[in-house]
Design an enzyme around this catalytic site. Structure first.
Site, PDB file in Angstrom:
ATOM      1  N   GLN A 124      -4.916  -1.698   9.831  1.00 46.61           N
ATOM      2  CA  GLN A 124      -4.776  -3.001   9.183  1.00 46.61           C
ATOM      3  C   GLN A 124      -5.359  -4.100  10.080  1.00 46.61           C
ATOM      4  OE1 GLN A 124      -3.413  -3.419   6.025  1.00 46.61           O
ATOM      5  NE2 GLN A 124      -3.938  -5.592   6.162  1.00 46.61           N
TER       6      GLN A 124
ATOM      7  N   ASP B  64     -11.127   2.220   4.243  1.00 46.27           N
ATOM      8  CA  ASP B  64     -11.456   0.795   4.161  1.00 46.27           C
ATOM      9  C   ASP B  64     -12.973   0.578   4.103  1.00 46.27           C
ATOM     10  OD1 ASP B  64      -9.210  -0.705   3.858  1.00 46.27           O
ATOM     11  OD2 ASP B  64      -8.906  -1.140   5.978  1.00 46.27           O
TER      12      ASP B  64
ATOM     13  N   LYS C  16       0.842  -1.203   0.000  1.00 46.42           N
ATOM     14  CA  LYS C  16       0.000   0.000   0.000  1.00 46.42           C
ATOM     15  C   LYS C  16       0.875   1.250   0.000  1.00 46.42           C
ATOM     16  CE  LYS C  16      -3.747  -2.472   2.268  1.00 46.42           C
ATOM     17  NZ  LYS C  16      -4.461  -2.802   3.502  1.00 46.42           N
TER      18      LYS C  16
END
Ligand code: NDP
Length: 266
Positions: free
Chosen positions: A75, A98, A31
């Protein structure tokens, strides 16, 4: 993406990784590499596996309040002692690249424009790019996670597909998948879907990423490519689209925060 980013004064993405899970480290590194390539200022917050819930919440609050950061993701999975749902709720919904905050998940459920998880966004972009007909098509999604299965099912529904969602308790998986014009498989079991479970000519999206002795494999047996009309490869296919869509979500979040973004859910 570079052009879109150049039109913004500044674009910042912060990721928070708790602990040292090797797969999570790989994803975070990918990322950041992609973000740097397109000119996003990436902040890489790494915390020890012993970080407490309060410490993590405090860190998220700081990043929420930092005006140089437009996109923020934690994450997953988090170490067991942390309350994942509470952490997801703590992220500012306008920075939630997200798309996991209940507000964003609810907007998606209602069919309203919002920030949507990156993997489903990438899948819809792939289907659009290859002109896969969705209106009236029979779409089968295998897997019902909050990050892939459920949101992609909602996006397919918004595009007027007739959607079936399968999971571990589905009685006869092959019967469902054989009916699918569009088949999305997001389970995490190597070659769960075999060639004889795929309808001839179907568009098959293999989301699975399984680390096996033979290397990275998908959830669909590659032999199914002989039956399918279209099929995404693993590696390749959905993985790179997820990263690209995360960058896209960061741009969308920035525009949302400036009030200059017309939300589109897909
Ligand atoms: P989860 O583990 O959260 O969900 C897996 C789902 O599969 C569950 O809904 C589960 O059902 C279902 N399932 C398990 N066994 C079966 C079975 N035998 N038949 C049918 N359904 C079954 O996984 P994720 O959605 O997070 O990820 C799925 C896969 O996609 C993984 O390999 C992951 O690495 C990969 N992935 C890839 C991404 C990419 O960018 N390419 C991004 C995100 C994930 P139940 O709910 O009943 O338990």
């Amino acid at each position: 993406m570079k052009e879109a980013i150049a039109s913004l004064d500044q674009l910042g993405l912060a990721t928070v990784l708790v602990g040292d899970d090797p797969a999570s480290q790989i994803y975070i590194n990918l990322k950041h590499k992609a973000a740097r390539e397109v000119g996003i200022q990436a902040t890489d917050v790494r915390l020890s596996a012993e970080t407490t819930q309060d410490e993590l919440l405090e860190r998220i609050a700081e990043l929420n309040g930092d005006s140089s950061i437009q996109g923020l993701l934690v994450q997953l999975p988090l170490p067991d002692h942390l309350d994942e749902a509470a952490i997801i709720r703590a992220v500012d919904p306008a920075k939630d690249v997200d798309g996991l905050h209940p507000l964003n998940a609810g907007q998606l459920y209602l069919g309203r424009p919002t920030l949507v998880p990156a993997t489903p966004v990438g899948i819809m972009a792939l289907l659009a790019e290859y002109d896969i007909e969705l209106t009236g098509a029979k779409a089968v999604v295998v897997g019902r996670s909050d990050i892939v299965g459920k949101p992609v099912a909602h996006l397919l529904l918004q595009q007027h597909a007739t959607v079936t969602i399968c999971h571990s308790r589905t009685r006869d998986l092959a019967r469902e998948t054989l009916d699918a014009d569009v088949l999305v498989v997001a389970v995490g079991q190597s070659a769960l879907v075999t060639a004889d479970m795929v309808k001839r000519g179907a568009a098959v999206v293999d989301v699975g990423m399984n680390r096996t002795e033979a290397g990275l494999t998908g959830d669909v047996d590659p032999a199914a490519m002989d039956v399918a009309g279209y099929m995404t490869p693993v590696p390749g296919g959905v993985g790179p689209m997820t990263i690209a869509s995360l960058l896209g979500n960061t741009v969308r979040a920035a525009r949302l925060q400036r009030g200059s973004f017309e939300f589109r859910a897909s």
